[in-house]
Design an enzyme around this catalytic site. Structure first.
Site, PDB file in Angstrom:
ATOM      1  N   CYS A 135       0.815  -1.227   0.000  1.00  0.00           N
ATOM      2  CA  CYS A 135       0.000   0.000   0.000  1.00  0.00           C
ATOM      3  C   CYS A 135       0.844   1.270   0.000  1.00  0.00           C
ATOM      4  O   CYS A 135       0.586   2.193  -0.773  1.00  0.00           O
ATOM      5  CB  CYS A 135      -1.003  -0.011   1.153  1.00  0.00           C
ATOM      6  SG  CYS A 135      -0.270  -0.042   2.804  1.00  0.00           S
ATOM      7  N   HIS A 140      -2.526   0.230   6.825  1.00  0.00           N
ATOM      8  CA  HIS A 140      -2.937   0.274   5.417  1.00  0.00           C
ATOM      9  C   HIS A 140      -3.209   1.723   5.035  1.00  0.00           C
ATOM     10  O   HIS A 140      -3.625   2.524   5.875  1.00  0.00           O
ATOM     11  CB  HIS A 140      -4.186  -0.573   5.183  1.00  0.00           C
ATOM     12  CG  HIS A 140      -4.539  -0.719   3.741  1.00  0.00           C
ATOM     13  ND1 HIS A 140      -3.703  -1.310   2.825  1.00  0.00           N
ATOM     14  CD2 HIS A 140      -5.634  -0.326   3.039  1.00  0.00           C
ATOM     15  CE1 HIS A 140      -4.271  -1.288   1.629  1.00  0.00           C
ATOM     16  NE2 HIS A 140      -5.450  -0.691   1.730  1.00  0.00           N
ATOM     17  N   HIS A 169      -5.830   2.045  -3.793  1.00  0.00           N
ATOM     18  CA  HIS A 169      -4.863   1.435  -2.890  1.00  0.00           C
ATOM     19  C   HIS A 169      -4.386   0.107  -3.457  1.00  0.00           C
ATOM     20  O   HIS A 169      -4.950  -0.395  -4.435  1.00  0.00           O
ATOM     21  CB  HIS A 169      -5.486   1.228  -1.501  1.00  0.00           C
ATOM     22  CG  HIS A 169      -6.707   0.352  -1.504  1.00  0.00           C
ATOM     23  ND1 HIS A 169      -6.825  -0.762  -0.725  1.00  0.00           N
ATOM     24  CD2 HIS A 169      -7.879   0.425  -2.194  1.00  0.00           C
ATOM     25  CE1 HIS A 169      -8.008  -1.330  -0.918  1.00  0.00           C
ATOM     26  NE2 HIS A 169      -8.667  -0.622  -1.812  1.00  0.00           N
TER      27      HIS A 169
END
Length: 165
Positions: free
Chosen positions: A52, A103, A115
């Site tokens: 990410c 994340h 993402h």
């Protein structure tokens, strides 16, 4: 009065359509589209595979914006933004591990973010998806005004989008 309401309604529809077309053709969205579907790779920072934060680095490096390597460190960069004040280019952060920021993604507008998900690779999700809504922690604005203008510039404004990013 009825004619005024009809005229006003027409103008709203016209301008909302223009705004939508413009938002879909920004340099930021073109850069994201170019790596859409790239597989997830832990520690990855290239189009061979991204995690990410590596995905975020890849996108923002194209605009000469330098960010820290990890999502935790990225979440401490820039200025905190309320969820209700998000604009395209803001970074959004989540606690998916139960141990703090784990994340991150790039807000692209309309309640969506791009993402690199471990299950799907580079993809688009909604902040309102129950998984992400429950795990949302914070957002940060990491772009200066001039960088934001470049991110949101129409991709075709200076010719071929790939040559301008």
């Amino acid at each position: 009065m009825k004619k005024f309401v009809v005229l006003l309604s027409g103008l709203v529809l016209l301008f909302s359509g223009i705004g939508t077309a413009y938002a879909n053709d920004t340099k930021l969205n073109v850069a994201i589209d170019e790596v859409m579907g790239t597989p997830y790779k832990y520690g990855g920072t290239t189009s061979e595979g991204f995690d990410c934060s590596g995905f975020i680095l890849h996108i923002f490096n194209q605009f000469n914006l330098k960010l820290p390597r990890t999502s935790k460190d990225q979440s401490e960069t820039g200025v905190k933004v309320n969820k209700s004040d998000l604009i395209p280019g803001d970074l959004v952060f989540f606690n998916t591990s139960g141990k703090g920021i784990s994340h991150a993604g790039i807000y692209i507008g309309d309640g969506k973010f791009a993402h690199s998900a471990s299950s799907k690779g580079v993809s688009i999700s909604k902040l309102s998806d129950s998984y992400y809504e429950k795990r949302y922690v914070t957002a940060r604005r990491v772009t200066a005004v001039e960088n934001y203008e470049e991110l949101m510039e129409e991709a075709h404004k200076k010719g071929n989008a790939q040559s301008t990013i």
